[in-house]
Design a protein around this motif. Structure first.
Motif, short mmCIF file in Angstrom:
data_model
loop_
_atom_site.label_atom_id
_atom_site.label_comp_id
_atom_site.label_asym_id
_atom_site.label_seq_id
_atom_site.Cartn_x
_atom_site.Cartn_y
_atom_site.Cartn_z
N LEU A 2 0.84 -1.19 0.00
CA LEU A 2 0.00 0.00 0.00
C LEU A 2 0.88 1.24 0.00
CD1 LEU A 2 -2.43 -1.10 2.85
CD2 LEU A 2 -2.77 -1.43 0.40
N GLY A 3 0.34 2.34 -0.54
CA GLY A 3 1.11 3.58 -0.55
C GLY A 3 0.21 4.77 -0.74
N GLY A 4 0.64 5.91 -0.21
CA GLY A 4 -0.11 7.14 -0.38
C GLY A 4 -1.48 7.13 0.29
N LEU A 5 -1.60 6.47 1.43
CA LEU A 5 -2.89 6.44 2.12
C LEU A 5 -3.02 7.64 3.06
CD1 LEU A 5 -3.16 2.67 3.08
CD2 LEU A 5 -4.16 3.83 1.12
N TRP A 6 -4.25 8.18 3.15
CA TRP A 6 -4.50 9.35 3.99
C TRP A 6 -5.88 9.22 4.60
CZ3 TRP A 6 -8.09 13.38 3.88
CH2 TRP A 6 -7.78 14.52 4.63
N LEU A 7 -5.99 9.47 5.89
CA LEU A 7 -7.26 9.37 6.60
C LEU A 7 -7.51 10.67 7.35
CD1 LEU A 7 -9.65 7.61 7.64
CD2 LEU A 7 -8.18 6.94 9.54
N SER A 8 -8.67 11.27 7.12
CA SER A 8 -9.01 12.53 7.79
C SER A 8 -9.67 12.24 9.12
CB SER A 8 -9.95 13.36 6.91
OG SER A 8 -11.23 12.74 6.87
N GLU A 9 -9.81 13.31 9.93
CA GLU A 9 -10.62 13.21 11.12
C GLU A 9 -12.09 13.12 10.71
OE1 GLU A 9 -9.81 16.49 13.66
OE2 GLU A 9 -7.77 15.86 14.14
N LYS A 21 4.12 4.50 2.59
CA LYS A 21 4.23 3.15 2.03
C LYS A 21 4.12 2.13 3.15
CE LYS A 21 7.20 0.08 -0.69
NZ LYS A 21 8.49 -0.08 -1.41
N ALA A 22 3.37 1.07 2.90
CA ALA A 22 3.28 -0.03 3.86
C ALA A 22 3.27 -1.34 3.08
CB ALA A 22 2.01 0.10 4.69
N ARG A 23 4.04 -2.29 3.55
CA ARG A 23 4.14 -3.57 2.84
C ARG A 23 4.23 -4.71 3.84
NH1 ARG A 23 8.72 -5.30 -1.67
NH2 ARG A 23 7.74 -7.26 -2.29
N VAL A 24 3.42 -5.72 3.64
CA VAL A 24 3.44 -6.92 4.46
C VAL A 24 3.47 -8.12 3.53
CG1 VAL A 24 2.25 -8.29 6.19
CG2 VAL A 24 2.15 -5.80 6.32
N SER A 25 4.44 -9.00 3.74
CA SER A 25 4.55 -10.22 2.94
C SER A 25 4.18 -11.40 3.83
CB SER A 25 5.97 -10.38 2.41
OG SER A 25 6.08 -11.56 1.66
N LEU A 26 3.06 -12.05 3.51
CA LEU A 26 2.49 -13.11 4.35
C LEU A 26 2.41 -14.42 3.58
CD1 LEU A 26 0.83 -14.02 6.90
CD2 LEU A 26 -1.21 -13.24 5.68
N GLY A 45 7.16 6.43 6.41
CA GLY A 45 6.47 7.71 6.40
C GLY A 45 5.12 7.70 7.09
N LEU A 46 5.00 6.95 8.19
CA LEU A 46 3.74 6.94 8.94
C LEU A 46 3.58 8.24 9.71
CD1 LEU A 46 1.26 5.48 10.24
CD2 LEU A 46 2.84 4.66 11.99
N ARG A 47 2.37 8.82 9.66
CA ARG A 47 2.05 10.01 10.45
C ARG A 47 0.71 9.78 11.13
NH1 ARG A 47 3.02 12.15 5.40
NH2 ARG A 47 0.83 12.82 5.19
N ALA A 48 0.63 10.14 12.42
CA ALA A 48 -0.63 10.02 13.16
C ALA A 48 -0.71 11.15 14.18
CB ALA A 48 -0.73 8.67 13.85
N ASN A 49 -1.88 11.75 14.30
CA ASN A 49 -2.08 12.88 15.21
C ASN A 49 -3.28 12.61 16.09
OD1 ASN A 49 -0.07 14.84 13.94
ND2 ASN A 49 -1.37 14.38 12.18
#
Length: 270
Positions: A2-9, A21-26, A45-49
């Motif tokens: 996954l990449g470029g994900l954004w979540l609003s309040e 970017k997030a990657r999990v190989s299972l 590049g994880l951001r959380a507020n």
């Protein structure tokens, strides 16, 4: 991947969380035998507020609110099917350049973790793993800006909850509560669980400067912490400190202390 994900309040254009970017190989086949085999977990590049409003609510209540408050139906012990514990097997966890923020609107305080980086070795049952962890901690009241680095080897038993930190090496330096130059290192081995932890000997090296006065020294002692009772015991404390003030005609002041110390947080007693 996954990449470029954004979540609003909730009902807002303000950013709550984002990730570059997030990657999990299972591996799927081991799941049939109740084993989770992951070759890599990678987050960049994880951001959380997180914001706590003056009303006491937070900007994530809509995510955890109604479902979290519903009473859960717990089946009787006889009704629970026997389950094989899930076995973890992860080759590596990698987190790069994460940023976490917390704001308390009522008090006006702000806390941040910037430049958060985490790298681990293999994570599996009864398998010690090397951990390399670094971040910059900032606070507004009092003003704090400290770079922290931690290296250690972690062994964790999932069934008992016991952990062991070997060759713990913690290094921190920066500005904190009016101390303009602050550097300290913490070394030792620590073991315990969610209720208590202990160390045969843990050593703290300190190098601080406030105004023109510098403080250098080392403190060491066995350590015992009871998290439930909120007590901290330093049973054999040894401290060697040197205070230097260039304005003093007497020169550096050396101070050696030995003894024991105990703090009871619940009773506010030391």
């Amino acid at each position: 991947d996954l990449g470029g994900l954004w979540l609003s309040e909730h009902a807002s254009e303000k950013e709550f969380a984002a990730v570059e970017k997030a990657r999990v190989s299972l591996q799927l086949m081991p799941l049939l035998s109740h084993e989770l085999v992951v070759s890599r977990v990678e987050v960049r590049g994880l951001r959380a507020n997180l914001v706590k409003h003056k009303s006491g609510s937070t900007n994530m209540d809509d995510l955890i609110g109604s479902e979290a408050r519903k009473p859960k139906q717990v089946p009787a012990a006889a009704d629970k099917p026997a389950q094989k514990p899930l076995q973890f097997n992860i080759d590596q966890v990698l987190i790069e350049n994460a940023r976490l923020g917390y704001v308390d609107d009522a008090s006006g305080t702000k806390y941040t973790l910037n430049k958060l980086n985490l790298k681990t070795g293999k994570i599996a049952a009864a398998t010690p793993t090397d951990i390399d962890f670094a971040f910059t901690f900032g606070a507004s009241q009092p003003e704090v800006n400290i770079d922290v680095g931690l290296k250690t080897r972690l062994a964790y038993a999932l069934d008992s909850g016991q952990f062991k930190l070997e060759r713990l090496d913690l290094d921190a330096r920066g500005v904190a509560a009016g101390v303009n130059l602050l550097a300290f290192g913490l070394k030792g081995n620590v073991e315990g669980d969610a209720k208590a932890l202990k160390s045969g000997e843990i050593a703290l090296e300190l190098d601080a400067k406030q105004g023109d006065t510098t403080i250098k020294g080392k403190l060491s002692s066995p350590l015992a912490v009871d998290l439930g009772a909120q007590t901290v015991d330093l049973s054999k404390l040894v401290a060697d400190l040197v205070f230097t003030d260039p304005k003093s005609a007497r020169g550096p002041l050396a101070l050696t202390l030995s003894g024991s110390a105990r703090a009871d947080m619940a009773k506010q007693r030391a």
